[in-house]
Design a protein around this motif. Structure first.
Motif: not given
Lengths: 95, 264
Positions: B23-38
């Protein structure tokens, strides 16, 4: 329609998924009906209040539990009655 | 101001981390700024799924403990502009971050990112409570198995008790052939039982194993069905109405023909 096609082509849904679904349904009935002892105690106190208006009951021996069989969950109460109370006038007049 | 989405499941091994990464990679591919928190502290995994395990210097507990600034702990992804990872600590336990610290962290990340996606640990204990503390929305991942669906039901109850209403469901690792033969619960069966909105369905797919081996999210694999499923989910998160994908391999006619000539 899809079900009909499945049947025509020998894909009748009668496999293990129905077993899974039924088992899951039952286990969730129990999971979701989990009642805390505190809630049960409150229920018990209020039940006693209501019933005592009408009957003399043995509070000590009163038992309330959630019980379940394969298809449903029931609230089972065992309430020993010592005697009937004489119903007060305003209750008898139909309130 | 971004939104904080927690990815959770109750049961382990159903694909929370894979879902978070995709989901993170996909949203970033749409140009969004995304942070994934483990948030799975003690069992750090999101870094290896993303192929970023060699770049970790600081982790989430260094940030909450004040040993480094937030910016220093964020790892920039190799492939996707705008995708960052805040890794879990590997040597601490699930109580190393408190719910209040998590809330503060999410608030800070929301200022800078469009999406903050939290990978929740399995279970319903403190680690789960910490992970959901700062979330605005929740995604529940399940697989079509009795144990996973039961735990998903429990998690939905706990999310609602924590005022995280209206969680969305992802059904992972569905096997259309087994569903057709009545040997696996269908999408409808699961929705019927859990009574929550469906966000997407991801078919069981060898491409996920291969891409995870390589540390590359499958969402960027144009040919894989699971990649397509994740791309659809990403668009639904963005608010686009995307119809559910037809999971049957080939169309009805091709299955019909294969059956006629005895191939299936």
């Amino acid at each position: 329609m899809l079900e009909f096609l499945n049947r025509v082509f020998g894909r009748e849904a009668g496999g293990s998924k129905n077993v899974a679904k039924e088992r899951l349904r039952l286990v969730l009935v129990h999971d979701r009906a989990s009642v805390s002892p505190q809630l049960l105690q409150t229920l018990k106190t209020e039940l006693i209040k209501v019933i005592e208006k009408y009957m003399d009951i043995d509070e000590e021996a009163l038992e309330i539990n959630l019980d379940s069989n394969e298809t449903q969950v029931a609230l089972v109460a065992s309430i020993p009655v010592k005697g009937m109370k004489r119903v007060t006038r305003h209750l008898a007049s139909g309130i | 101001m971004g939104e904080v989405i927690v990815v959770t499941s109750g049961k382990g091994g159903v694909g929370k981390t894979t879902t978070t990464a995709n989901l993170g990679a996909g949203l970033a591919a749409h140009g969004h700024r995304v942070v994934l928190v483990d948030a799975d502290i003690g069992l750090r995994n999101l870094d290896v799924v993303l192929g970023l395990e060699n770049r970790i210097v600081y982790d989430i507990t260094d940030v909450t403990g004040g040993h480094c600034r937030l910016r220093q702990a964020l790892i920039k992804d190799k492939r996707f502009e705008g995708l960052f990872l805040l890794p879990a600590a590997q040597t601490k336990d699930k109580t190393a971050v408190s719910p209040d610290q998590m809330k503060a962290l999410c608030e800070e990340l929301k200022q800078e990112f469009d999406y903050v996606i939290i990978d929740c640990p399995a279970g319903i204990e403190q680690g789960f409570r910490n992970a959901i503390a700062g979330a605005d929305k929740a995604i529940v991942v399940t697989t079509p198995e009795v144990a996973a669906v039961r735990d998903a039901d429990r998690i939905i109850g706990l999310l609602e008790a924590a005022e995280l209403r209206d969680p969305k469901l992802i059904i992972n690792r569905i096997r259309p052939r087994m569903v057709r033969h009545g040997d696996m619960m269908s999408i409808e069966d699961i929705i019927d039982i859990l009574a929550i909105d469906l966000l997407g369905v991801v078919p069981e797919d060898e491409a996920v194993v291969i891409s995870t081996n390589r540390g590359e999210p499958v969402v960027q694999d144009e040919r894989s069905r699971s990649g397509q499923a994740y791309r659809n989910i990403v668009r639904r998160i963005k608010g686009e109405p995307v119809p559910m994908m037809n999971l049957d391999e080939g169309g009805f006619m091709s299955r019909f023909l294969r059956r006629m000539i005895g191939l299936s």
